[in-house]
Each structure stands twice: as structure tokens, then as C-alpha cells.
Design a protein around this motif. Structure first.
Motif, PDB file in Angstrom:
ATOM      1  N   ILE A 107       0.870  -1.174   0.000  1.00 22.77           N
ATOM      2  CA  ILE A 107       0.000   0.000   0.000  1.00 22.77           C
ATOM      3  C   ILE A 107       0.903   1.219   0.000  1.00 22.77           C
ATOM      4  CG2 ILE A 107      -1.691   1.332   1.300  1.00 22.77           C
ATOM      5  CD1 ILE A 107      -2.727  -1.344   2.404  1.00 22.77           C
ATOM      6  N   THR A 108       0.764   2.031  -1.028  1.00 27.54           N
ATOM      7  CA  THR A 108       1.559   3.256  -1.137  1.00 27.54           C
ATOM      8  C   THR A 108       0.770   4.428  -0.573  1.00 27.54           C
ATOM      9  OG1 THR A 108       0.669   3.790  -3.305  1.00 27.54           O
ATOM     10  CG2 THR A 108       2.661   2.405  -3.249  1.00 27.54           C
ATOM     11  N   GLN A 109       1.447   5.557  -0.413  1.00 23.86           N
ATOM     12  CA  GLN A 109       0.772   6.764   0.065  1.00 23.86           C
ATOM     13  C   GLN A 109      -0.356   7.158  -0.886  1.00 23.86           C
ATOM     14  OE1 GLN A 109       1.558   8.650   3.086  1.00 23.86           O
ATOM     15  NE2 GLN A 109      -0.528   9.229   2.566  1.00 23.86           N
ATOM     16  N   ALA A 110      -0.118   7.053  -2.180  1.00 24.46           N
ATOM     17  CA  ALA A 110      -1.155   7.414  -3.159  1.00 24.46           C
ATOM     18  C   ALA A 110      -2.382   6.523  -3.007  1.00 24.46           C
ATOM     19  CB  ALA A 110      -0.588   7.313  -4.579  1.00 24.46           C
ATOM     20  N   GLU A 111      -2.178   5.225  -2.789  1.00 22.63           N
ATOM     21  CA  GLU A 111      -3.317   4.310  -2.602  1.00 22.63           C
ATOM     22  C   GLU A 111      -4.039   4.610  -1.294  1.00 22.63           C
ATOM     23  OE1 GLU A 111      -1.881   0.316  -4.985  1.00 22.63           O
ATOM     24  OE2 GLU A 111      -0.923   0.775  -3.049  1.00 22.63           O
ATOM     25  N   ALA A 112      -3.281   4.908  -0.241  1.00 22.94           N
ATOM     26  CA  ALA A 112      -3.883   5.247   1.044  1.00 22.94           C
ATOM     27  C   ALA A 112      -4.685   6.548   0.940  1.00 22.94           C
ATOM     28  CB  ALA A 112      -2.806   5.366   2.121  1.00 22.94           C
ATOM     29  N   ASP A 113      -4.136   7.535   0.226  1.00 21.07           N
ATOM     30  CA  ASP A 113      -4.845   8.804   0.045  1.00 21.07           C
ATOM     31  C   ASP A 113      -6.136   8.599  -0.731  1.00 21.07           C
ATOM     32  OD1 ASP A 113      -2.818  10.104   1.416  1.00 21.07           O
ATOM     33  OD2 ASP A 113      -1.858  10.898  -0.402  1.00 21.07           O
ATOM     34  N   ALA A 114      -6.083   7.768  -1.774  1.00 22.79           N
ATOM     35  CA  ALA A 114      -7.282   7.500  -2.578  1.00 22.79           C
ATOM     36  C   ALA A 114      -8.361   6.840  -1.727  1.00 22.79           C
ATOM     37  CB  ALA A 114      -6.926   6.629  -3.780  1.00 22.79           C
ATOM     38  N   MET A 115      -7.966   5.897  -0.875  1.00 20.96           N
ATOM     39  CA  MET A 115      -8.933   5.232  -0.005  1.00 20.96           C
ATOM     40  C   MET A 115      -9.507   6.215   1.008  1.00 20.96           C
ATOM     41  SD  MET A 115     -10.695   2.770   0.689  1.00 20.96           S
ATOM     42  CE  MET A 115     -10.977   1.211   1.433  1.00 20.96           C
ATOM     43  N   ALA A 116      -8.658   7.088   1.562  1.00 17.18           N
ATOM     44  CA  ALA A 116      -9.133   8.086   2.525  1.00 17.18           C
ATOM     45  C   ALA A 116     -10.147   9.024   1.872  1.00 17.18           C
ATOM     46  CB  ALA A 116      -7.962   8.878   3.103  1.00 17.18           C
ATOM     47  N   ARG A 117      -9.893   9.411   0.617  1.00 17.99           N
ATOM     48  CA  ARG A 117     -10.844  10.277  -0.090  1.00 17.99           C
ATOM     49  C   ARG A 117     -12.174   9.553  -0.311  1.00 17.99           C
ATOM     50  NH1 ARG A 117      -6.119  11.668  -2.797  1.00 17.99           N
ATOM     51  NH2 ARG A 117      -6.547  10.225  -4.501  1.00 17.99           N
ATOM     52  N   ARG A 118     -12.111   8.279  -0.682  1.00 19.52           N
ATOM     53  CA  ARG A 118     -13.347   7.504  -0.872  1.00 19.52           C
ATOM     54  C   ARG A 118     -14.117   7.372   0.436  1.00 19.52           C
ATOM     55  NH1 ARG A 118      -9.785   4.314  -4.055  1.00 19.52           N
ATOM     56  NH2 ARG A 118      -9.704   2.701  -2.455  1.00 19.52           N
ATOM     57  N   ALA A 119     -13.398   7.108   1.531  1.00 16.89           N
ATOM     58  CA  ALA A 119     -14.050   6.972   2.833  1.00 16.89           C
ATOM     59  C   ALA A 119     -14.668   8.293   3.272  1.00 16.89           C
ATOM     60  CB  ALA A 119     -13.045   6.471   3.872  1.00 16.89           C
ATOM     61  N   GLU A 120     -13.936   9.375   3.068  1.00 15.78           N
ATOM     62  CA  GLU A 120     -14.454  10.692   3.445  1.00 15.78           C
ATOM     63  C   GLU A 120     -15.696  11.028   2.619  1.00 15.78           C
ATOM     64  OE1 GLU A 120     -13.070  15.360   3.673  1.00 15.78           O
ATOM     65  OE2 GLU A 120     -11.573  13.835   3.206  1.00 15.78           O
ATOM     66  N   ALA A 121     -15.647  10.748   1.330  1.00 13.98           N
ATOM     67  CA  ALA A 121     -16.790  11.027   0.459  1.00 13.98           C
ATOM     68  C   ALA A 121     -18.011  10.202   0.864  1.00 13.98           C
ATOM     69  CB  ALA A 121     -16.420  10.745  -0.996  1.00 13.98           C
ATOM     70  N   ALA A 122     -17.766   9.010   1.388  1.00 12.31           N
ATOM     71  CA  ALA A 122     -18.865   8.148   1.823  1.00 12.31           C
ATOM     72  C   ALA A 122     -19.295   8.442   3.259  1.00 12.31           C
ATOM     73  CB  ALA A 122     -18.452   6.683   1.695  1.00 12.31           C
ATOM     74  N   GLY A 123     -18.642   9.437   3.890  1.00 10.52           N
ATOM     75  CA  GLY A 123     -18.995   9.802   5.254  1.00 10.52           C
ATOM     76  C   GLY A 123     -18.453   8.846   6.301  1.00 10.52           C
TER      77      GLY A 123
END
Length: 147
Positions: free
Chosen positions: A67-83
Motif C-alpha cells: 500500500i503506497t501513500q497514493a493508494e492510502a490517500d485514494a482510499m481516505a478520499r473515498r471513505a471521506e466522500a462516503a462519510g
């Protein structure tokens, strides 16, 4: 610095596990596989491993086992968008990158699982009781422990 990294990693794993916790009225899966009232390290690893496999699969977008920083950031954005996540994501899963190579591997996640077991085993008897598990779950949710 090592202590800060350890606690950042613990926070990341705890947050990810807390996000995976069932909603109100639903019990989490029972890690006591043999139902003897004691959760051993092997049982704890099995239960956490199943959750981590699912989480790792969702975050490791390119399937390279890291898991790279870019993948972690993408997941964090998806989680944030989903509340489901805090804005900005905090240190996140990258806090588990023990060797500081810019990627988190399953081995690094597994090492955190062992450390978390030891921290949850508050009386150091080598197994987790229902009370120790409940206090750990309650603590990850930010509330007071039972009792």
C-alpha cells in the motif's frame, strides 16, 4: 520518534478496525474460534487477518502487495466522500510503514497485530478475556471502557 511512529501506526490500525466494526445492535465477529472463553494470539491473528485481508485488498489498487501513500490517500478520499472517515485522514495506514520505504506490506500489518494483542492483554496472561476485548473495542470507539 519510534514511539510516535508506533502510536501513529496503532492509531491507523485501530481506526481502520473501528471503521470495520459493525453498526449498533450487531455484535462483532467472535475471535474465540474454539469457544473456550480465551482468545489466543493465534485466534486474534486469524480474526484480524481476515479483516486485514479485506482492507488490504480494497486499498492495494494495483495488487502489488504494497500500500503506497497514493493508494492510502485514494482510499481516505473515498471513505471521506462516503462519510466514513475524518477529513484529511490523519496519519492513516502509512503509520504502519515500519521500515519507512514508502509502502505498507502485510508483514508490517501483521507485526502491528501482534503489538496490539500485547497491548490488549492488559494482565499479560497470554490470552484475551471478554473484558479485555470489550475494553479494547470501547477504547477504539472513543468511549469509556466498561466498569
Amino acid at each position: 520518534m519510534i514511539r510516535t511512529t508506533f502510536f501513529a501506526g496503532l492509531l491507523a490500525l485501530s481506526a481502520s478496525v473501528a471503521l470495520a466494526q459493525p453498526g449498533p445492535g450487531r455484535e462483532p465477529p467472535n475471535p474465540d474460534i474454539d469457544n473456550d472463553g480465551k482468545v489466543t494470539l493465534a485466534e486474534f491473528k486469524t480474526a484480524q487477518g481476515q479483516r486485514q485481508d479485506r482492507m488490504f485488498g480494497r486499498i492495494d489498487a494495483d495488487g502489488d502487495g504494497k500500500i503506497t501513500q497514493a493508494e492510502a490517500d485514494a482510499m481516505a478520499r473515498r471513505a471521506e466522500a462516503a462519510g466514513r472517515g475524518p477529513p484529511g485522514g490523519g496519519p492513516g495506514i502509512m503509520g504502519l510503514d515500519a521500515n519507512k520505504d514508502g509502502a505498507v506490506t502485510r508483514a508490517e500489518m501483521d507485526a502491528m497485530t501482534e503489538r496490539r494483542f500485547k497491548m490488549t492483554d492488559t494482565n499479560s496472561d497470554g490470552w484475551l478475556s471478554k473484558d479485555e476485548l470489550a475494553k479494547s473495542r470501547q477504547g477504539r470507539r472513543g468511549g469509556p471502557g466498561p466498569g
